[in-house]
Design a protein around this motif. Structure first.
Motif, PDB file in Angstrom:
ATOM      1  N   GLU A   9     -38.896  56.351  27.715  1.00 33.00           N
ATOM      2  CA  GLU A   9     -37.736  57.222  27.757  1.00 33.00           C
ATOM      3  C   GLU A   9     -38.145  58.643  28.139  1.00 33.00           C
ATOM      4  OE1 GLU A   9     -34.978  58.725  24.290  1.00 33.00           O
ATOM      5  OE2 GLU A   9     -34.617  56.624  24.702  1.00 33.00           O
ATOM      6  N   GLN A  23     -30.828  59.482  26.701  1.00 34.52           N
ATOM      7  CA  GLN A  23     -31.376  59.083  28.003  1.00 34.52           C
ATOM      8  C   GLN A  23     -30.288  59.029  29.078  1.00 34.52           C
ATOM      9  OE1 GLN A  23     -34.503  58.802  28.946  1.00 34.52           O
ATOM     10  NE2 GLN A  23     -33.645  58.491  30.992  1.00 34.52           N
ATOM     11  N   LYS A  69     -34.343  72.452  41.182  1.00 35.05           N
ATOM     12  CA  LYS A  69     -33.993  72.154  39.788  1.00 35.05           C
ATOM     13  C   LYS A  69     -34.786  72.947  38.750  1.00 35.05           C
ATOM     14  CE  LYS A  69     -36.601  67.889  39.023  1.00 35.05           C
ATOM     15  NZ  LYS A  69     -36.445  66.470  38.735  1.00 35.05           N
ATOM     16  N   GLN A 124     -38.811  59.283  31.809  1.00 30.33           N
ATOM     17  CA  GLN A 124     -37.700  59.296  32.757  1.00 30.33           C
ATOM     18  C   GLN A 124     -36.891  60.589  32.718  1.00 30.33           C
ATOM     19  OE1 GLN A 124     -35.671  55.799  31.499  1.00 30.33           O
ATOM     20  NE2 GLN A 124     -36.916  54.437  32.741  1.00 30.33           N
ATOM     21  N   ARG A 125     -37.185  61.450  31.758  1.00 33.74           N
ATOM     22  CA  ARG A 125     -36.327  62.617  31.574  1.00 33.74           C
ATOM     23  C   ARG A 125     -36.618  63.730  32.570  1.00 33.74           C
ATOM     24  NH1 ARG A 125     -35.546  62.714  25.010  1.00 33.74           N
ATOM     25  NH2 ARG A 125     -34.144  60.961  25.039  1.00 33.74           N
ATOM     26  N   GLY A 126     -35.780  63.825  33.565  1.00 31.06           N
ATOM     27  CA  GLY A 126     -35.829  64.952  34.480  1.00 31.06           C
ATOM     28  C   GLY A 126     -36.943  64.942  35.504  1.00 31.06           C
ATOM     29  N   GLY A 127     -37.756  63.889  35.525  1.00 32.69           N
ATOM     30  CA  GLY A 127     -38.813  63.830  36.523  1.00 32.69           C
ATOM     31  C   GLY A 127     -40.044  64.621  36.103  1.00 32.69           C
ATOM     32  N   TYR A 148     -31.699  72.631  36.308  1.00 32.26           N
ATOM     33  CA  TYR A 148     -31.635  71.336  35.622  1.00 32.26           C
ATOM     34  C   TYR A 148     -30.910  71.468  34.281  1.00 32.26           C
ATOM     35  CZ  TYR A 148     -32.841  66.654  34.157  1.00 32.26           C
ATOM     36  OH  TYR A 148     -32.741  65.347  33.758  1.00 32.26           O
ATOM     37  N   ASP A 173     -29.601  63.689  36.496  1.00 28.12           N
ATOM     38  CA  ASP A 173     -30.426  63.429  37.689  1.00 28.12           C
ATOM     39  C   ASP A 173     -29.546  63.025  38.874  1.00 28.12           C
ATOM     40  OD1 ASP A 173     -32.803  64.021  36.437  1.00 28.12           O
ATOM     41  OD2 ASP A 173     -33.161  61.965  35.776  1.00 28.12           O
TER      42      ASP A 173
END
Lengths: 357, 250
Positions: free
Chosen positions: A3, B110, B129, A6-9, B93, B117
């Protein structure tokens, strides 16, 4: 873990990691300032001995110096500095004014008025003989604290009442605070004018601010209030982030701006009132702390709030150490030291003009 | 999709600014609010999501009655793009992530990051971003605020003069993006706008306001020399070129 990945890259994660690292750095600096505050003074104790004593291994003299004299003072500085830092941070955010703090909205002046009333009208302070000659002291600290708290809460209640009678904006709230602060200052001056020299001196002594007059019982009360305020503020971080874009924008994002504004002011003023009523007027910490860290963490309250608290704690610890060291064994007024730090920052804000946006 | 009936509003102690305004629109339409300064366009827009509390009337969006709903419930149905965003030192962002505020409890989940995104990718803001929004140009900032509105996943998009202070290219880019979002996502876009030609090019429904009242309401045919003269007090001609209508002030 997945998790988190995956948050924001990648770029955003590194960016956030940088902010977290800065918080860890601030925490380490605060810990260092804490140890130095205990180690340094008219009778110095090496840092390794400070650590040993804190863990219960020091000799009798070290235990007296570290545990009885300096530890309560240092813990008071951490709690009060952290509290004033987060209160300043939240008030500057919700009032959208970078000069907002407990002293700007009349809380400190209200406390000073309350303390002056206790000392002058209720006989809470006088001159007494001390180890270094005649000393000024507040003979009824509980009464003075209670009256200072009542005075600062009066400011808060007035502003809240005003907001219930008429719909106030952030701008009018801060102006009302400034007006009220002037009113309380005038009241204090008038009381001092008619009081005798000893009582006036006791009031002035109280307004200097003092971290050395708190007992563990007082520290626990301050700690509990600051902890509760911290939790409340932390739960509202996203509301504060939304309110930075303006009131209409925040409403459009689902924020009940009026409630957030009023509750933020009440909780902030309450925390500041409790702190100020125990340790006296400590100017500029609540104002400086958020400005010091904003450059590094931006205005994201998830990071700005703890960073402001830590910066406030660190500032008060360093200021108190300086106050005890500069003219040892005389302890300089902590309020004066923090003001010396605050004045140049005021000038910096004015000339940089960044807050004009 | 959005239904507003007999909306009335007056600022404290003042005369009524809005008098019995009605709006009834289906999904996928772009509605332009047109009229002079002070005609009540922005006030009506702000009444639709209760930024201003209307003193009379009824508003419902996608089955949600606005008057009795919480701010968060309203923000899940209506996103608002303000005329002027106050600057803060938040990254692009984090600003777009704020769009998830009405959907989150204390912290983003999530799904909130995923939708953020998506909104950033859709508005082509990937390269920006990590920039702070106080470092962006007007056009870039407007795209960020639109992305934030998209992240709200609204049914209705309210835009208060989204092209004010933008250059010609950015004006068209923003309006094209809004029109595309409305069509592709089945969102109703309500736009307060001064430029009649931009409105005619990108909107398909028009409400012309005069002194807080609806002067005319309908498709592009309602924007004609008579209504322009009545609402704006200027003489204008409306011509057609390549199937598009244009207004020329005479």
């Amino acid at each position: 873990m997945k998790e988190q990945l995956q948050r924001g890259g990648q770029g955003y994660r590194s960016f956030i990691a940088g902010k977290r690292l800065f918080l860890v750095f601030l925490l380490a600096l605060t810990a260092l300032a804490f140890l130095l505050a205990i180690a340094l003074g008219s009778s110095s104790v090496p840092i390794n001995r400070v650590v040993s004593t804190l863990f219960g291994f020091g000799d009798a003299k070290e235990k007296v110096i570290v545990l009885n004299l300096r530890l309560p003072r240092a813990v008071t500085a951490i709690i009060a500095g952290f509290g004033l830092g987060i209160v300043g941070c939240v008030m500057q955010g919700i009032l959208r004014n970078p000069l907002a703090s407990a002293s700007t909205i009349g809380v400190s002046q209200g406390a000073a008025f309350g303390a002056a009333f206790a000392i002058i009208a209720l006989g809470g302070g006088l001159m007494s003989a001390g180890s270094s000659g005649m000393q000024l002291s507040v003979t009824s600290p509980a009464l003075t604290t209670l009256c200072a708290f009542a005075g600062s809460m009066l400011s808060t209640l007035f502003i809240v009442a005003l907001s219930r009678i008429r719909r106030v904006t952030a701008g009018t709230m801060i102006l009302a605070g400034v007006a009220l602060g002037s009113l309380f200052s005038a009241g204090t001056t008038l009381m001092e004018y008619f009081a005798d020299d000893v009582r006036v001196a006791a009031v002035v002594y109280w307004t200097f601010g003092d971290l050395g007059s708190t007992f563990w019982k007082d520290i626990s009360v301050m700690g509990a209030v600051v902890l509760a305020a911290s939790v409340y503020f932390a739960c509202n971080c996203w509301n504060y982030n939304a309110m930075q874009g303006g009131e209409d924008g925040a409403k459009g994002l689902g924020v009940n701006t009026r409630r957030v504004l009023i509750l933020g002011m009440v909780v902030g003023s309450l925390a500041a009132s409790v702190i100020v009523s125990y340790i006296g007027i400590i100017n500029f910490v609540g104002l400086i702390a958020p400005h010091l860290v904003r450059k590094f963490v931006g205005t994201d309250y998830r990071y700005l709030l703890p960073a402001s608290g830590l910066a406030g704690a660190m500032l008060l610890l360093f200021s108190d150490t300086a106050a005890r060291m500069i003219a040892a064994p005389i302890v300089l007024p902590i309020g004066a030291i923090t003001s010396v730090l605050g004045a140049p920052l005021f000038l910096w804000i004015i000339f940089k003009g960044r807050w004009k946006q | 999709m959005i239904q507003a009936e007999h909306i009335q509003f007056a600022y404290r102690g003042m005369e009524k600014v809005l008098k019995n305004l009605c709006l009834n629109e289906e999904a996928g339409h772009c509605i332009a609010f047109l009229g002079n300064n002070g005609a009540g366009k922005s006030t009506f827009l702000k009444c639709l999501n209760r930024i201003l509390e209307p003193q009379g009337g009824f508003i419902a969006v996608d089955g949600l009655e606005i008057k009795s709903s919480s701010r968060a419930q309203i923000a899940r149905k209506l996103a608002y793009v303000e005329q002027r965003t106050e600057m803060s030192r938040l990254t692009v962002y984090d600003t777009v992530l704020l769009g998830r505020k009405p959907h989150m409890r204390f912290a983003p989940a999530q799904r909130d990051y995923d939708i953020t995104d998506e909104a950033i990718a859709r508005m082509q803001l990937g390269a920006l971003k990590l920039r702070y929004i106080d470092e962006l140009s007007g056009g870039e900032l407007q795209k960020v605020i639109l992305a934030r509105a998209l992240a709200q996943q609204p049914k209705v998009l309210l835009l208060d003069e989204p092209t004010a202070s933008l250059d010609l290219r950015n004006q068209h880019e923003v309006m094209r993006t809004v029109a595309n979002i409305a069509k592709e996502d089945g969102i109703t876009a309500v736009i307060v706008i001064h430029d009649l030609n931009l409105a005619l090019k990108y909107c398909d429904r028009f409400l012309m306001l005069r002194e807080g009242e609806a002067f005319c309401y309908g498709d592009s045919g309602v924007v004609n020399p008579e209504s322009i003269r009545a609402v704006y007090g200027v003489d204008a001609a409306v011509t057609e070129l390549n199937g598009e209508r244009f207004v020329m002030v005479l």
